[in-house]
Design an enzyme around this catalytic site. Structure first.
Site, PDB file in Angstrom:
ATOM      1  N   TYR A 216       0.814  -1.222   0.000  1.00 44.76           N
ATOM      2  CA  TYR A 216       0.000   0.000   0.000  1.00 44.76           C
ATOM      3  C   TYR A 216       0.844   1.267   0.000  1.00 44.76           C
ATOM      4  CZ  TYR A 216      -3.063  -3.643   1.970  1.00 44.76           C
ATOM      5  OH  TYR A 216      -3.728  -4.813   2.224  1.00 44.76           O
ATOM      6  N   HIS A 217       1.948   1.269  -0.751  1.00 44.09           N
ATOM      7  CA  HIS A 217       2.862   2.412  -0.728  1.00 44.09           C
ATOM      8  C   HIS A 217       3.148   2.971  -2.120  1.00 44.09           C
ATOM      9  CE1 HIS A 217       4.552   0.457   3.203  1.00 44.09           C
ATOM     10  NE2 HIS A 217       3.393   1.071   3.406  1.00 44.09           N
ATOM     11  N   PRO A 218       2.142   3.254  -2.954  1.00 46.66           N
ATOM     12  CA  PRO A 218       2.431   3.837  -4.262  1.00 46.66           C
ATOM     13  C   PRO A 218       2.991   5.246  -4.128  1.00 46.66           C
ATOM     14  CG  PRO A 218       0.067   3.867  -3.853  1.00 46.66           C
ATOM     15  CD  PRO A 218       0.684   3.078  -2.740  1.00 46.66           C
TER      16      PRO A 218
END
Length: 560
Positions: free
Chosen positions: A477-479
């Site tokens: 969940y780290h774009p």
């Protein structure tokens, strides 16, 4: 289109997420500055957001998140990966697992070397401190006040880690030859220890709660939820406002000073492209007019890929005991009555940062330990007493991109993270599995560790581990990186967050990271909001820090 009302402000902020709420607070602190904050999603008035243990409820539906999916991944057996992102006040800080992780000091020094002048660790640390109140206090360890804040809006607490499995995990790391660190956000990231959380008195501390809520009474701040921004209005090379839809009505809001995009690594580049700002050929391909040819928009997409290593637990001390029936009901009642008990934490209270091999200067593998097993974004809970680590690499070599799929703003863009395109990423994820197995075999786990559930005892060869990664690995969940900051031709914003080649337009969110940091992204994105606020207001920057940073003296010759 029904109606076309017009509104006038000094600043318009698009996106009430981790950075947008910070900006709304800091910019509106001057009563003479009129601020409009636009959020496409609803308000955050639901216990499912504020109860820490309920976080998976919001990952499983599109009520509070955009519910994105990637393109089929060529190097992951054609899988389409699910990418939840916050669409609610607080953005992803209202959906995330509440881990407060700043990343490593050298990440920010790397930003500076990549063209982000003024964003070194010495210059960023004061803004981390300004944002935070560290509830363990400056007396936690010698020199804590050098790294931790004491009067910022964001309440940060170190996890109590009462379950004996947390202690076993940290001790097993030490037994395997790794350091133990008192503070992963202080001088020494490398090693095993307790994790910090954006949880205070049993409640999630999103930026909507900590930054936006205290500012809501200001008459110069307007917050519009359910406001879907469709276009940036550009006149004669200057952004002068935005168009947005709300309740069936289209509105044009004008910004006398600036439009600021804080939609995140997906929404910000998408809105730029929809507004004709980005690679000219891509914009024309959607039948849209080219307003400003900027080739870097949507490029440089980066994310963290992570997997699980799971072991059965020989003692009934995991969360499985409270995951169904009356125990689950009682746990929920305790939270509703007094904000205590198992529902008052996300249960990721111990973790670690290690290096995958000798020659790596700072940690490139991260651990989150969980005294339970869950997979598929929390959709599939465990069926027995067991525990797992979420483990992944921090600085992947693979790079992806984002494109418009349609000129319709409500159609999700094409998201191509291009996972595992680089061989080194595959090598590093194999190391994640191998090193984790070694940690779980340490004496500290002999009392607890049963058989390996995933990847499983037969998954031993490089080919088998690679197949496991392709089948099970998921986004962390780290774009980030899709509107990168810098001075080269692919930079979208300059070091002052200004969109290159246009006036009156900035981007302030995780999309401007030149490269991904070594850890979770919520804390760095809040810092970006804090630092950008001073830049936008023309304030004198906070004085640089001279805090020391611990680097493993054996990094060139040893993996630990």
């Amino acid at each position: 289109m029904i109606g076309m009302a017009r509104q006038d402000y000094d600043f318009i902020i698009v996106g009430a997420g981790s950075a947008g709420c910070v900006l709304a607070n800091r910019l509106s602190a001057d009563p003479a500055i009129k601020v409009l904050l636009l959020e496409a999603g609803p308000g955050d008035r639901t216990w499912k957001i504020h109860m820490p243990a309920a976080l998976t409820y919001n990952l499983m539906n599109d009520r509070y998140n955009w519910y994105y999916n990637t393109e089929p991944q060529k190097h992951m057996d054609g899988r389409v990966l699910y990418w939840p992102r916050g669409r609610v006040l607080g953005g992803s800080s209202s959906l995330n697992a509440m881990c407060y992780v700043r990343g490593h000091a050298l990440d920010y020094d790397r930003w500076q070397s990549e063209g982000a002048e003024g964003w070194s660790y010495a210059e960023c640390l004061p803004y981390f401190r300004r944002a935070e109140t560290f509830n363990d206090g400056a007396e936690t360890y010698p020199g804590a006040h050098t790294y931790r804040g004491s009067d910022g809006p964001l309440q940060v607490t170190t996890g109590p880690a009462k379950n004996p499995l947390f202690t076993a995990f940290v001790e097993a790391g030490r037994e395997a030859g790794y350091p133990v660190t008192q503070d992963q956000n202080g001088e020494m990231q490398e090693g095993f220890g307790r994790m910090d959380m954006t949880i205070h008195r049993g409640r999630r501390q999103s930026t909507a709660v900590t930054f936006l809520k205290p500012a809501l009474g200001r008459p110069n701040l307007t917050v519009a939820t359910g406001a879907f921004t469709t276009r940036i209005v550009v006149e004669q090379g200057r952004a002068v406002g935005v168009e947005y839809q709300r309740g069936g009505e289209s509105t044009t809001a004008r910004a006398a000073r600036e439009v600021i995009l804080s939609g995140g690594a997906i929404n910000s580049p998408q809105l730029l492209l929809l507004s004709g700002i980005g690679p000219a050929d891509q914009i024309r391909a959607q039948g849209l007019p080219v307003v400003h040819d900027l080739p870097g928009v949507g490029e440089n997409l980066q994310d963290h890929l992570e997997l699980w290593v799971q072991r059965a637990c020989k003692e009934p001390i995991t969360l499985y005991s409270i995951m169904k029936g009356l125990p689950m009901v009682w746990a929920g009642l305790r939270w509703f009555l007094n904000r205590t008990g198992p529902c008052a934490t996300a249960h990721l209270e111990a973790g670690g940062f290690i290096r995958s091999r000798a020659g790596i200067q700072h940690p490139d593998i991260q651990y989150h330990f969980l005294p339970a097993v869950v997979t598929n974004h929390g959709r599939d809970p465990g069926t027995q007493h067991a525990f797992q680590v979420h483990v992944g690499t921090m600085r992947e070599k693979s790079r992806g991109w984002l494109r418009l799929k349609s000129a319709d703003p409500r159609v999700h863009p094409l998201i191509e993270p291009n996972y595992l395109a680089e061989e080194q990423d595959r090598v590093d994820l194999r190391a994640c599995v191998t090193l984790t197995r070694e940690i779980f075999e340490q004496p500290a786990f002999r009392r607890y560790a049963g058989p390996e559930l995933l990847p499983g005892k037969d998954c031993t060869s490089d080919a088998a581990i690679d197949a496991y990664v392709r089948k099970y690995a998921e986004t962390a969940y780290h774009p980030s990186g899709t509107c990168k900051m810098g001075v080269d031709e692919m930079a979208v914003v300059d070091p002052k967050c200004r969109v290159r080649g246009l006036e009156g337009l900035r981007v302030v969110d995780a999309s401007i990271m030149p490269s991904i940091v070594s850890g979770n992204l919520n804390a760095p994105t809040i810092m970006i909001g804090e630092k950008a606020a001073d830049i936008i207001l023309g304030n004198t920057p906070l004085p640089p820090s001279n805090a020391p940073v611990w680097i493993n003296p054996n990094w060139q010759t040893s993996q630990r």
